[in-house]
Design a protein around this motif. Structure first.
Motif, short mmCIF file in Angstrom:
data_model
loop_
_atom_site.label_atom_id
_atom_site.label_comp_id
_atom_site.label_asym_id
_atom_site.label_seq_id
_atom_site.Cartn_x
_atom_site.Cartn_y
_atom_site.Cartn_z
N CYS A 1 40.24 -67.39 49.00
CA CYS A 1 40.71 -66.87 47.72
C CYS A 1 42.06 -67.53 47.42
CB CYS A 1 40.86 -65.36 47.80
SG CYS A 1 41.73 -64.61 46.41
N VAL B 1 44.44 -66.38 45.81
CA VAL B 1 45.53 -65.40 45.84
C VAL B 1 45.83 -64.92 47.26
CG1 VAL B 1 46.32 -63.15 44.98
CG2 VAL B 1 44.96 -64.65 43.49
N CYS B 2 44.79 -64.45 47.98
CA CYS B 2 45.04 -63.82 49.28
C CYS B 2 44.46 -64.57 50.48
CB CYS B 2 44.51 -62.39 49.27
SG CYS B 2 42.71 -62.26 49.21
N GLY B 3 43.59 -65.54 50.26
CA GLY B 3 43.05 -66.33 51.36
C GLY B 3 41.75 -65.83 51.96
N LYS B 4 41.21 -64.69 51.50
CA LYS B 4 39.95 -64.17 52.04
C LYS B 4 38.86 -65.21 51.80
CE LYS B 4 36.56 -60.53 51.62
NZ LYS B 4 36.09 -59.41 50.83
N ALA C 1 38.40 -66.59 43.68
CA ALA C 1 39.32 -65.47 43.84
C ALA C 1 38.51 -64.21 44.08
CB ALA C 1 40.20 -65.31 42.61
N CYS C 2 39.12 -63.22 44.70
CA CYS C 2 38.46 -61.93 44.90
C CYS C 2 38.37 -61.21 43.56
CB CYS C 2 39.27 -61.08 45.87
SG CYS C 2 39.42 -61.78 47.52
N LYS D 1 38.98 -58.23 42.91
CA LYS D 1 40.05 -57.24 42.73
C LYS D 1 41.32 -57.81 42.11
CE LYS D 1 41.95 -57.82 47.36
NZ LYS D 1 42.22 -57.20 48.65
N HIS D 2 41.49 -59.13 42.12
CA HIS D 2 42.72 -59.73 41.60
C HIS D 2 42.67 -59.84 40.07
CE1 HIS D 2 43.95 -60.54 45.64
NE2 HIS D 2 42.94 -61.37 45.86
N GLN E 1 47.45 -62.53 38.30
CA GLN E 1 47.65 -62.91 39.70
C GLN E 1 47.00 -64.26 39.99
OE1 GLN E 1 45.84 -59.39 41.41
NE2 GLN E 1 47.79 -58.81 42.35
N ALA F 1 48.90 -67.79 41.00
CA ALA F 1 48.57 -68.47 42.25
C ALA F 1 48.18 -69.93 42.00
CB ALA F 1 47.44 -67.74 42.98
#
Length: 80
Positions: A13, A15-18, A54-55, A57-58, A62, A66
């Motif tokens: 992702c 944003v968060c890397g998942k 991206a996930c 949820k973002h 966001q 990113a």
């Protein structure tokens, strides 16, 4: 007609890397043609040269922040 190559790839992702599973299609010269996010909780992020994810949820804000942080502002945004 050019021959396309399809690959299964893992991308984090923006944003968060998942990690998310993608099915990516490349032109015969290696340029990105299109891709689909196979993970249930991932969504496609538009970028002209590479597959980004991206996930769900973002928020769009966001994700845009990113992408700007990692790749810089697009040429359209530079003109403003």
């Amino acid at each position: 007609m050019s021959e396309k190559q399809t690959r299964s790839e893992m991308h984090g992702c923006i944003v968060c890397g998942k990690l998310h599973q993608l099915l990516v299609v490349y032109e015969s010269d290696g340029a990105l043609f299109d891709f689909k996010v196979m993970s249930a909780d991932g969504k496609k992020v538009t970028h002209p040269a590479r597959p980004l994810v991206a996930c769900e949820k973002h928020t769009e804000e966001q994700i845009e922040a990113a992408v700007a942080r990692v790749y810089g502002l697009s040429q359209d945004e530079d003109l403003d």
